[in-house]
Design a protein around this motif. Sequence first.
Motif, PDB file in Angstrom:
ATOM      1  N   SER A  26      25.720   9.131  22.065  1.00 21.92           N
ATOM      2  CA  SER A  26      26.119  10.320  22.820  1.00 21.92           C
ATOM      3  C   SER A  26      27.124  11.119  21.997  1.00 21.92           C
ATOM      4  O   SER A  26      27.651  10.639  20.983  1.00 21.92           O
ATOM      5  CB  SER A  26      26.753   9.908  24.150  1.00 21.92           C
ATOM      6  N   ASP A  27      27.410  12.341  22.474  1.00 24.90           N
ATOM      7  CA  ASP A  27      28.452  13.137  21.819  1.00 24.90           C
ATOM      8  C   ASP A  27      29.779  12.389  21.828  1.00 24.90           C
ATOM      9  O   ASP A  27      30.510  12.398  20.835  1.00 24.90           O
ATOM     10  CB  ASP A  27      28.606  14.491  22.517  1.00 24.90           C
ATOM     11  N   ASP A  28      30.087  11.728  22.943  1.00 26.24           N
ATOM     12  CA  ASP A  28      31.333  10.953  23.036  1.00 26.24           C
ATOM     13  C   ASP A  28      31.340   9.807  22.029  1.00 26.24           C
ATOM     14  O   ASP A  28      32.373   9.511  21.419  1.00 26.24           O
ATOM     15  CB  ASP A  28      31.535  10.403  24.446  1.00 26.24           C
ATOM     16  N   ASP A  29      30.185   9.134  21.859  1.00 25.33           N
ATOM     17  CA  ASP A  29      30.089   8.055  20.872  1.00 25.33           C
ATOM     18  C   ASP A  29      30.386   8.585  19.473  1.00 25.33           C
ATOM     19  O   ASP A  29      31.174   7.989  18.722  1.00 25.33           O
ATOM     20  CB  ASP A  29      28.687   7.426  20.866  1.00 25.33           C
ATOM     21  N   GLU A  78      32.027  11.303  18.572  1.00 30.37           N
ATOM     22  CA  GLU A  78      33.437  11.695  18.451  1.00 30.37           C
ATOM     23  C   GLU A  78      34.329  10.476  18.263  1.00 30.37           C
ATOM     24  O   GLU A  78      35.263  10.500  17.464  1.00 30.37           O
ATOM     25  CB  GLU A  78      33.863  12.495  19.679  1.00 30.37           C
ATOM     26  N   ALA A  79      34.040   9.391  18.984  1.00 30.77           N
ATOM     27  CA  ALA A  79      34.838   8.163  18.860  1.00 30.77           C
ATOM     28  C   ALA A  79      34.666   7.547  17.471  1.00 30.77           C
ATOM     29  O   ALA A  79      35.630   7.035  16.891  1.00 30.77           O
ATOM     30  CB  ALA A  79      34.446   7.168  19.949  1.00 30.77           C
TER      31      ALA A  79
END
Length: 80
Positions: free
Chosen positions: A44-47, A49-50
Amino acid sequence: MSAPQLYTPVEAAELLKVPESWLRKKAAARAIPCTFLGKHLRFSDDDLEAIIRSGSRPPVRSSSRLRPSSAGRSSRTETE
């Protein structure tokens, strides 16, 4: 509510500018955030970014770079 954007390992590797094999190895070892939909690996986008945040490192200041090293100096003193 719209579904979150999910990327295949190929797409995520292209976005991160890393080899797909590196991304898959890290995901299999659970060393980076990832999403499994059944047996399908996605990011995901969150993955992403992390992953980027976890790789961020502050600059290193070393005084040894600011002064010449003693490696080329003779260990003998002037009185010898």
